[in-house]
Design an enzyme around this catalytic site. Structure first.
Site, PDB file in Angstrom:
ATOM      1  N   ASP A  71       0.965  -1.265   0.356  1.00 44.99           N
ATOM      2  CA  ASP A  71      -0.026  -0.127   0.145  1.00 44.99           C
ATOM      3  C   ASP A  71       0.696   1.123  -0.165  1.00 44.99           C
ATOM      4  O   ASP A  71       1.432   1.918   1.289  1.00 44.99           O
ATOM      5  CB  ASP A  71      -0.635  -0.372   1.225  1.00 44.99           C
ATOM      6  CG  ASP A  71      -1.742   1.675   1.467  1.00 44.99           C
ATOM      7  OD1 ASP A  71      -2.201   1.136   0.230  1.00 44.99           O
ATOM      8  OD2 ASP A  71      -2.684   1.247   2.475  1.00 44.99           O
ATOM      9  N   GLU A  88      -1.288  -1.278  -4.876  1.00 42.57           N
ATOM     10  CA  GLU A  88      -2.493  -0.237  -5.360  1.00 42.57           C
ATOM     11  C   GLU A  88      -2.731   0.301  -6.377  1.00 42.57           C
ATOM     12  O   GLU A  88      -1.349   1.435  -6.285  1.00 42.57           O
ATOM     13  CB  GLU A  88      -2.791   0.553  -4.017  1.00 42.57           C
ATOM     14  CG  GLU A  88      -4.211   1.341  -4.052  1.00 42.57           C
ATOM     15  CD  GLU A  88      -4.734   1.952  -2.761  1.00 42.57           C
ATOM     16  OE1 GLU A  88      -4.610   1.773  -2.220  1.00 42.57           O
ATOM     17  OE2 GLU A  88      -4.577   3.641  -3.112  1.00 42.57           O
ATOM     18  N   ASP A 101      -3.164   0.981   6.790  1.00 40.86           N
ATOM     19  CA  ASP A 101      -2.094  -0.011   5.745  1.00 40.86           C
ATOM     20  C   ASP A 101      -1.643  -0.682   6.212  1.00 40.86           C
ATOM     21  O   ASP A 101      -1.301  -1.225   4.546  1.00 40.86           O
ATOM     22  CB  ASP A 101      -0.806   1.721   5.969  1.00 40.86           C
ATOM     23  CG  ASP A 101      -0.877   3.236   6.656  1.00 40.86           C
ATOM     24  OD1 ASP A 101      -1.167   3.844   4.787  1.00 40.86           O
ATOM     25  OD2 ASP A 101      -1.236   3.491   7.397  1.00 40.86           O
TER      26      ASP A 101
END
Length: 209
Positions: A7, A68, A141
């Site tokens: 992430d 991501e 996260d």
């Protein structure tokens, strides 16, 4: 299949590693949030996150990397930091000749919860449930990184994704049993439906082109 999910973020970069078996069972290997000081020069911050990622790649030897996908946000500085760390991560993966996949937040949510607009709390709770954890990984996260890794492993092409695809093929041939259909979780069925929809949309775009 061992997948490393990232992430990306310049201040906080979530990194999660999971092992996924052919029966779609996911196991936590490691999860960490790499940080860089906001008052440091940008090049030092990038180097600090890069060093942390290098160490994790070296220690856990993943077979695939999931990130991501960067998308438009109102905060330009956030977009820049996310894009920069994504580039660093992809470079590290490329040097190790590892495949890299980019997933949007809605894709991850659909894969993990069966609902593309689930909130972070719902995603975190499902990540903990899937991995058999007593508590939701924090900060967010960390949970997001694990969700990315699981999402990728459940996609067609991954070990677990292959099992989903095989079940779908069996159904298409009329050879699938009730047990085959029941073996897929609601989230996995939602993800399979989303993949089919995406494939149709992609074909439609190619026709238009």
């Amino acid at each position: 299949m061992r997948v490393l999910g990232i992430d990306p973020g310049l201040t906080r970069c979530g990194v999660g590693v999971v092992d996924v078996r052919g029966d779609r069972k996911a196991t936590l290997v490691d999860v960490v949030v790499l940080r860089s000081p906001t008052d440091a020069p940008i090049e030092r911050r990038l180097a600090r996150i890069a060093d942390g990622l290098e160490a994790i790649f070296e220690e856990h030897r993943p077979q695939a990397v999931a990130l991501e996908r960067v998308f438009a946000r109102s905060d330009v500085s956030t977009i820049m930091g996310t894009a920069q760390i994504s580039g660093v991560a992809m470079l590290i993966a490329a040097r190790r000749e590892l495949p890299v996949a980019l997933h949007t937040p809605s894709e991850v949510k659909a894969a993990i919860t069966g609902y593309g607009r689930a909130d972070k709390k719902q995603v975190g709770a499902m990540v903990a449930r899937i991995l058999g954890l007593e508590a939701v990984p924090k900060p967010a996260d960390a949970a997001d990184a694990l969700a990315l890794a699981i999402c990728h492993a459940w996609r067609t092409g991954g070990v677990a994704g292959e099992a989903i695809r095989d079940a779908a093929r069996g159904g298409a041939r009329g050879g699938a049993t009730a047990g085959d259909a029941a073996a897929l979780t609601p989230a996995q069925r939602a993800w399979l439906a989303a993949e089919r929809s995406a494939a149709v949309s992609g074909a439609a775009r190619r026709v238009k082109e």
